[in-house]
Design a protein around this motif. Structure first.
Motif, PDB file in Angstrom:
ATOM      1  N   UNK A  15     -33.448   1.747 -14.597  1.00 48.76           N
ATOM      2  CA  UNK A  15     -33.609   2.800 -13.608  1.00 48.76           C
ATOM      3  C   UNK A  15     -34.128   4.074 -14.273  1.00 48.76           C
ATOM      4  N   UNK A  16     -35.192   4.626 -13.727  1.00 49.29           N
ATOM      5  CA  UNK A  16     -35.763   5.874 -14.247  1.00 49.29           C
ATOM      6  C   UNK A  16     -34.879   7.045 -13.853  1.00 49.29           C
ATOM      7  N   UNK A  17     -34.902   8.060 -14.681  1.00 50.36           N
ATOM      8  CA  UNK A  17     -34.132   9.262 -14.406  1.00 50.36           C
ATOM      9  C   UNK A  17     -35.023  10.493 -14.444  1.00 50.36           C
ATOM     10  N   UNK A  18     -34.421  11.645 -14.249  1.00 53.91           N
ATOM     11  CA  UNK A  18     -35.142  12.909 -14.292  1.00 53.91           C
ATOM     12  C   UNK A  18     -35.802  13.054 -15.662  1.00 53.91           C
ATOM     13  N   UNK A  19     -37.087  13.398 -15.665  1.00 53.04           N
ATOM     14  CA  UNK A  19     -37.836  13.563 -16.905  1.00 53.04           C
ATOM     15  C   UNK A  19     -38.564  12.310 -17.366  1.00 53.04           C
ATOM     16  N   UNK A  20     -38.205  11.171 -16.798  1.00 49.55           N
ATOM     17  CA  UNK A  20     -38.869   9.918 -17.166  1.00 49.55           C
ATOM     18  C   UNK A  20     -40.226   9.815 -16.472  1.00 49.55           C
ATOM     19  N   UNK A  21     -41.150   9.081 -17.083  1.00 47.58           N
ATOM     20  CA  UNK A  21     -42.427   8.856 -16.402  1.00 47.58           C
ATOM     21  C   UNK A  21     -42.245   7.915 -15.209  1.00 47.58           C
ATOM     22  N   UNK A  22     -43.109   8.065 -14.246  1.00 42.49           N
ATOM     23  CA  UNK A  22     -43.123   7.149 -13.110  1.00 42.49           C
ATOM     24  C   UNK A  22     -43.334   5.743 -13.651  1.00 42.49           C
ATOM     25  N   UNK A  23     -42.413   4.804 -13.349  1.00 41.53           N
ATOM     26  CA  UNK A  23     -42.606   3.453 -13.876  1.00 41.53           C
ATOM     27  C   UNK A  23     -43.858   2.801 -13.287  1.00 41.53           C
ATOM     28  N   UNK A  24     -44.446   1.860 -14.010  1.00 46.89           N
ATOM     29  CA  UNK A  24     -45.625   1.167 -13.457  1.00 46.89           C
ATOM     30  C   UNK A  24     -45.202   0.315 -12.257  1.00 46.89           C
ATOM     31  N   UNK A  29     -36.320  -6.001  -0.825  1.00 46.24           N
ATOM     32  CA  UNK A  29     -35.119  -5.486  -1.475  1.00 46.24           C
ATOM     33  C   UNK A  29     -34.569  -6.487  -2.493  1.00 46.24           C
ATOM     34  N   UNK A  30     -34.020  -5.971  -3.574  1.00 45.50           N
ATOM     35  CA  UNK A  30     -33.431  -6.826  -4.595  1.00 45.50           C
ATOM     36  C   UNK A  30     -32.943  -6.002  -5.768  1.00 45.50           C
ATOM     37  N   UNK A  31     -32.266  -6.649  -6.724  1.00 45.68           N
ATOM     38  CA  UNK A  31     -31.678  -5.910  -7.851  1.00 45.68           C
ATOM     39  C   UNK A  31     -32.691  -5.282  -8.794  1.00 45.68           C
ATOM     40  N   UNK A  32     -33.953  -5.659  -8.699  1.00 44.50           N
ATOM     41  CA  UNK A  32     -34.984  -5.077  -9.572  1.00 44.50           C
ATOM     42  C   UNK A  32     -36.147  -4.525  -8.758  1.00 44.50           C
ATOM     43  N   UNK A  33     -35.885  -4.144  -7.490  1.00 44.32           N
ATOM     44  CA  UNK A  33     -36.979  -3.648  -6.658  1.00 44.32           C
ATOM     45  C   UNK A  33     -37.441  -2.256  -7.115  1.00 44.32           C
ATOM     46  N   UNK A  34     -38.515  -1.775  -6.529  1.00 38.23           N
ATOM     47  CA  UNK A  34     -39.101  -0.491  -6.921  1.00 38.23           C
ATOM     48  C   UNK A  34     -38.133   0.663  -6.726  1.00 38.23           C
ATOM     49  N   UNK A  35     -37.283   0.589  -5.725  1.00 34.04           N
ATOM     50  CA  UNK A  35     -36.291   1.639  -5.495  1.00 34.04           C
ATOM     51  C   UNK A  35     -35.353   1.766  -6.694  1.00 34.04           C
ATOM     52  N   UNK A  36     -34.901   0.650  -7.210  1.00 36.27           N
ATOM     53  CA  UNK A  36     -34.021   0.641  -8.388  1.00 36.27           C
ATOM     54  C   UNK A  36     -34.774   1.195  -9.592  1.00 36.27           C
ATOM     55  N   UNK A  37     -36.013   0.753  -9.784  1.00 31.46           N
ATOM     56  CA  UNK A  37     -36.809   1.240 -10.911  1.00 31.46           C
ATOM     57  C   UNK A  37     -37.068   2.739 -10.824  1.00 31.46           C
TER      58      UNK A  37
END
Length: 191
Positions: A51-60, A143-151
């Motif tokens: 999961x990305x956090x504040x300051x992280x780059x937008x995941x691909x 939806x799923x455990x590794x979907x874009x929302x989670x990333x």
């Protein structure tokens, strides 16, 4: 019956090779592939994505739009991007859609870009948009455990969820829950 030494050693060697082969194919390993060339392990659908956090780059992230064409989220680089994760069956998501549409329309070609990321089916989204049209782009995800929302940092898996990405492609804000009336403008400007 007495075993011959050669037969006994053959049995021991075969057992040892079997144990070694089993270890090489162990699917609980963190490796991306087994030790045999060209044999990739199946991805674990229950494994959560980072999961990305504040300051992280937008995941691909590349997701289909409503017509099925792939949309690479990196194409929005250069201007701030507000990504709103929603679903047609999510009542708070539906309630905030008019606010998001109004905000997106006010941004024009120079302001914050708005992207809807629907954890939904194409049919569900299209049916919803016939009743509540919006002018900003929408992409789809299952939806799923590794979907874009989670990333994007939604570790709780609740909706709506919104992320603000700056013009350089870094996540600067994350919000779980709906926007109140008039809140989006201040939130998107860092207030």
């Amino acid at each position: 019956m007495k075993l011959r030494p050669a037969l006994l050693w053959t049995a021991v060697l075969a057992g040892g090779l079997g144990l070694w082969a089993g270890q090489q194919l162990d699917t609980s390993s963190e490796k991306g592939s087994g030790s045999f060339p060209g044999v990739e392990k199946e991805p674990d659908p229950t494994r959560k994505a980072a999961a990305a956090g504040i300051g992280d780059p937008l995941p691909p992230i590349v997701l289909p739009d409503l017509s099925g064409a792939p949309v690479d989220l990196q194409r929005f680089h250069g201007r701030p991007l507000l990504i709103n994760v929603w679903a047609s069956w999510c009542a708070p998501c539906v309630e905030e859609m008019p606010e998001l549409a109004h905000f997106a329309a006010a941004q024009r070609d120079q302001g914050v870009q708005v992207l809807g990321l629907a954890l939904d089916t194409a049919e569900g989204v299209q049916d919803f948009l016939r009743r509540v049209p919006v002018d900003y782009p929408i992409v789809l995800e299952s939806p799923g455990p590794a979907d874009a929302s989670v990333r994007l940092g939604n570790t709780q898996g609740l909706l709506p969820y919104t992320v603000l990405v700056d013009a350089q492609g870094r996540i600067v804000r994350q919000k779980l829950g709906p926007f109140a009336k008039g809140e989006i403008e201040g939130w998107a400007s860092g207030g």
